[in-house]
Every structure is written in C-alpha cells, then in structure tokens.
Enzyme design. Sequence first.
Site, PDB file in Angstrom:
ATOM      1  N   SER A 585       0.839  -1.199   0.000  1.00 28.44           N
ATOM      2  CA  SER A 585       0.000   0.000   0.000  1.00 28.44           C
ATOM      3  C   SER A 585       0.867   1.240   0.000  1.00 28.44           C
ATOM      4  CB  SER A 585      -0.919   0.020   1.230  1.00 28.44           C
ATOM      5  OG  SER A 585      -1.599   1.258   1.330  1.00 28.44           O
ATOM      6  N   TYR A 598      -2.820  -0.077  10.635  1.00 28.24           N
ATOM      7  CA  TYR A 598      -2.784  -0.491   9.232  1.00 28.24           C
ATOM      8  C   TYR A 598      -1.497  -0.019   8.568  1.00 28.24           C
ATOM      9  CZ  TYR A 598      -4.209  -0.902   4.322  1.00 28.24           C
ATOM     10  OH  TYR A 598      -4.285  -1.203   2.990  1.00 28.24           O
TER      11      TYR A 598
END
Length: 708
Positions: A585, A598
């Site tokens: 990501s 996250y």
Amino acid sequence: MAEIIGKASFKHVSYLWDEAKAAELEGDEVALLLYRSNLLGADLRLTNYGGGNTSCKAIAKDPLTGQNTEVMWIKGSGGDIGTLTRSGLAALYVDRLRSLEHIYKGIEHEDEMVELFNHCIYDLNSKAPSIDTPLHGFLPFKHIDHLHPDAAIAIAAAKDGKRITQELFGGEIGWVEWQRPGFDLGLKLRKCLDENPGIRGIMLGSHGLFTWGDTAYESYVNTLTVIERCAEYLEANYGKRRPVFGGQRMTALPAEDRRKQAAALAPVLRGFCSSQRHMVGHFSDDERVLEFINSNDLDRLAPMGTSCPDHFLRTKISPLVLDIAPDADLTDLETLKASLTPAFEAYRAMYKDYYNACKHPNSPAMRDPNPVIILYPGVGLFSFSKDKQTARVAAEFYINAINVMKGAEAISEYTSLPRQEAFDIEYWLLEEAKLQRMPKPKPLSGKIALVTGSAGGIGKAIAKKLVQEGAVVLLNDLNGDRLEGAAGDFHQAFGKDAYATARLDVTDARQIQQAFDTAALAFGGVDIVVNNAGLSISKSIEDHTEKDWNLLYDVLVKGQFFVTQAAVTVLKKQAIGGDIVNIVSKNALVSGPNNAGYGSAKAAQLHLSRLNAAELGADKIRVNVVNPDAVISDSNIWSGGWAEGRAKAYGITVEELPAYYAKRTLLNEVILPEDIANACFALVGGLMNKSTGNVLNVDGGVAMAFVR
C-alpha cells in the site's frame, strides 16, 4: 426412423438418443450428424477427447452449377466430436474426393494427398479436412462413425485380434491390419468391404473401429451395439485366462495418504519435467490406475507403450515408472532428488536413443525428452504437459491405454505399436505442420498462480488477468460464498481447467499448507504467489484496541510471511525459480491520521518483501511489491468501517471518497482492481525476470509515496 431400441439394451455404453430431440432435426442430415457426434463424444467409453471422427453424406445443391451433388460432411482437423459444431466440419464433394484415386501415386506420396483435399472443398468456410477424410470417403454409407473405444481396441491390440473379431461377430465385422491413416488406408477399407459384402463395421488393427448406417440413428445404434458386444466379451473373460494384470503385488496407500504423498512429490517431478519449458501437471489415483500400477505385470507392460495412435500421441512412447516406496519419507529434498535424477536421466537417454534409431533425413528436430506420464506404484499417476487441459487429457488417454492392456491381456496377449511405427506417427510431418500452426503460447503459459483473497476485488482481478495471459490459478478466500461465486465466474469465462479452489484463512498454517497441497495435486506446484489477502482498520490511537492491532498484524504481516514460507518450500522443490508479489500500500510509505495499525503493518509488509528478495535471489525467486492506493471497487478493504474512518479523517462524506482520492493524485485518476492486476502481470509476465526487490506504485501518482 428405425425402431428405437432404448437404454435397457446397453450395460457398458450410454444410450443417450432422445427421440423427440432427433425428430426436431429430421430432414437435416448435418444437424443429425452433429447430434449423433455429440452423444458419442459424451461417453468416454466410446471415444476420448479429440479422438475419432464422424461423417455423413447428403445431397446438396452445387453453387456453381445449380445441380444436386453428393457432399460429405466430416469432423475437421483437430476437432472433438463431443463438442463438435457446424464450424468444426469439413464439407467436400464426394465425386472429387474419390477422383483423387486416379492421380494417387502410392503410399510413399501419402502426405501429398492432404493438400489435394482442399481442391475437393464444397463449403468455403470448411474446417481443414483431416487425414482421416478418405477413410470415410471411400465407404458408401450415408453415416459413418470412426471411434477409439477401449473395448474394441483391446481386441484390435490383442495378438490374435483378427481371429477373435471374426469369431466374436461371426464375420459381420471386417479386419484391416494396422496402417497409418491416409489415402491408402481409405482404399483398403473399401477393399475390405468389397471382399466382405454385408458387414456392419471394420476393426482396424491396434487402432479403432469403423461402423455405419443409412441414417444417423442406425449408425448410432450400430456403433453402440458393436462396442457393447466387445465389452461383454472382455468382461466375461476377465480373470479366466490368468489374474488381471497377473495379480496385485502391492496394496495402494489409503486415499488420504496417497494424496499427501502425491502433493509432496508433484512439485519435484514438475521441476524435472520442466527442464525445457514450464509444464503443468495432473494427478489421478483412479481405481483403474491403481489396479495397473500395483500389479505384477506393470514392469512388463508399461515399457511396451500404447497401441492406438490417439493414445500414443498424447502419452509419449512409454511412461516413467518410479522406484520409490509408496510410504517413503519425501521430506529430505536432497536425498529425494538424488534418487530421482538417475531415473529421469535414463528416461531422457532412452528417448534420445529412440529418436536417433528411428529418425528419417527429413524428420523434425527431437522434441522434449521428458516423460509425459509418470507412474508411482501404490500412489497414482502424474501427467505433465504444456497446460492443464493437455495434462488432464494425457492422463485420461493413459487410462484408456490401461483399459486396452487389461482387455487384451484377458483374451490374448497385448501388443503395442512397433517403435518405428510409433516414431512415424509422433514425428509425422503432417503432425509437425499441425503443431506449427498452433497459436503462439501466451506469456504465462505453463505457469501456476496462487493469489490469496482471490474471490473478489483486487485478488479476483489479478487472478483473472493471470489466467487471461495463460496461467492456471488456485482461487481461494476466507469467505466460502464469495469463493463459490468466483469459481462459477471463472468456470463460465475460462472453463474447468483454468482454476482450482481452496478455502484459505492466511492466519491458519494448516489451511495454508492445504492450499499449496491443492495446487500441487491440481497443477503440479506453483510459480507465482500473490500475497493479496488483507483488511483495514482506521481508528485513532486512542480508539485502537489490542484486538485490532493483532488482527492487522496476523493477516497482513504474519499471513504474508507464512504464505511466502510455504511457497518457498514448493518453489525450491521445483528449482525453476518463481515470483512472489506482495500487494502492499501507499500507506507503507506515507503517514496519515487514524492509520497507526494499518500503516505500520503495511510498512512491515514492505520491508519483509525486501528481506525476502535479498534471501531468495540465489534460488531465482523474485520478490516484488505493488503499492496500490484507494482501490475502492469490490474491495473488502472498504468494509468494516474503513471508508467511514477515512472520510472522517479527511472531513468528507464516504460518497466523496473516490473523487477525493483521484484529485489528490498527480494523474487525477481513479484506481481500479484491473490496474493492480496489470501491474502484477508486468512483474511476472517475463519481461522483468532480472528484477527483484522492486516497488511498483499504482496510485495515480502520490509524490509522498515515491520510493526514490
């Protein structure tokens, strides 16, 4: 129409004729040909995939003269009667085809006749006529079936098959000795009929069966009746002359143990078989396979090879029989490979000797010398070929060959094709021309992929892209309903041979191993592993719980690590390199609010990728990263409150998120799952085989996420 016989008349073949359906086609002989063909092809006891051919002759108007003329429609080259459609037929003028006899110069000019078939074409949209065209053309019957039923070939391949055929059918079935298909064989079939008027079919030595009728139905029933009689005869003789295959010399492992051994061994075998190009595998522990490979006759019969050319072309000259105990410890990879290396070297040397002894001055170059069929007594059969369908079909053909050997041995002695005859079929220039006409392999042909979380969103898009580019894929997901839906989509789009499925929770080591075992049994191993499974939690530091933290790290970090660990075990067994792609990501590099768990887990994924790349390079295992951002479409990432959390962090509504994310990128683009799939293909498609440890951003351009 002739009297309908009914299903009760047959025990060994499937009677599938539907009188109502056939009545709808009455008057259209070509439609009835297709109907009959599809029914015959639906029963593998009658013929195998791509094997045999069917035809009909009917009156049609000549477009050049307007006069009625006789035309023969026949399955074209390379087709399959089970799925035959009008586009798969060749249509030829019968009189023109038969007139070629006047210019035929003899068997040494056989191959020249094939090009002349094109001068006999009636329908300009015809499929290319096959080499079997004259075999149908010189017989006068309106409907003809040429099939390769195991029961008939067992008689045809028996040492005294001709005598048995004559006695079994009381002279109603003729006999023509083995000969390679072509124009001369067509003339011999006509001669056999002329010398035996009134026969209902012809047995071709070691090859197959010709049967016929004046209507599609009569031909269908005649075909079933002859094959049924052959099967009855074999059944009545099993075990009478001697025990089947000389009796069993060993007992197979229990089913669960067989599959465990097969899953452990398949990647090793695949590595050996992929010495020239990547091969895809198939495993079968069918009871017919086990009966043969566990028998006393295995060592005598297996080296003889197959008799029917259709079998031989797909299974090679003979199988490789492994000399490994069924319950052997397969965990010591070095010892296992050391024991297998001499067996593969001996097989390759045998194949090279076979080629050199039989080749002609104009023979094509020697093909891949690795085995197609590998037999593991006590466990099962492995087959390896260029793709899953070809590997599966090769296994099916070898089971056909087993059936033939079993039948022939029950009534007489099994005979195989002489080596020179086998070579002349395998390296036939017409077969070589057919191979050269085949489409160029796709970039991922022969490759096997496992994409975690591939039932939806990014994972499904990646799996779809890899299959479109030639790979096979193991679909998997934590959600069983999503997985079932994805499997249905892939079956409809790509067919049954493109995928397999497994439930997979990447936090469960047992399920991870089961998934890789499933890939090994279905395809032989794995080449491409995409760690895509994930979830997201967007909370402030104060609101984050220990449960949230553990879940993120278990799925994203530990999941990636343990899936990679299992993948490396398989990749090292194969020893042909491979690709691991981690879907990370932008958040691995860019800091933002409400993202501590996250974002830090993604950063751990990114650095873990670098560490794995550094460690695995010596094994030609490439590890690369794709960094997406804001892929909203069909993604689990946006469930569970993540979208709401991100919208709150940016002071906008959930509905405004896609536009917000696009506007903050340099390219002002919305990122879709297909964009991530394209990035994965760029990394594994063959053009970046010398690249590892890379990060490929697919985020529309986020300057803060630039790696360098």
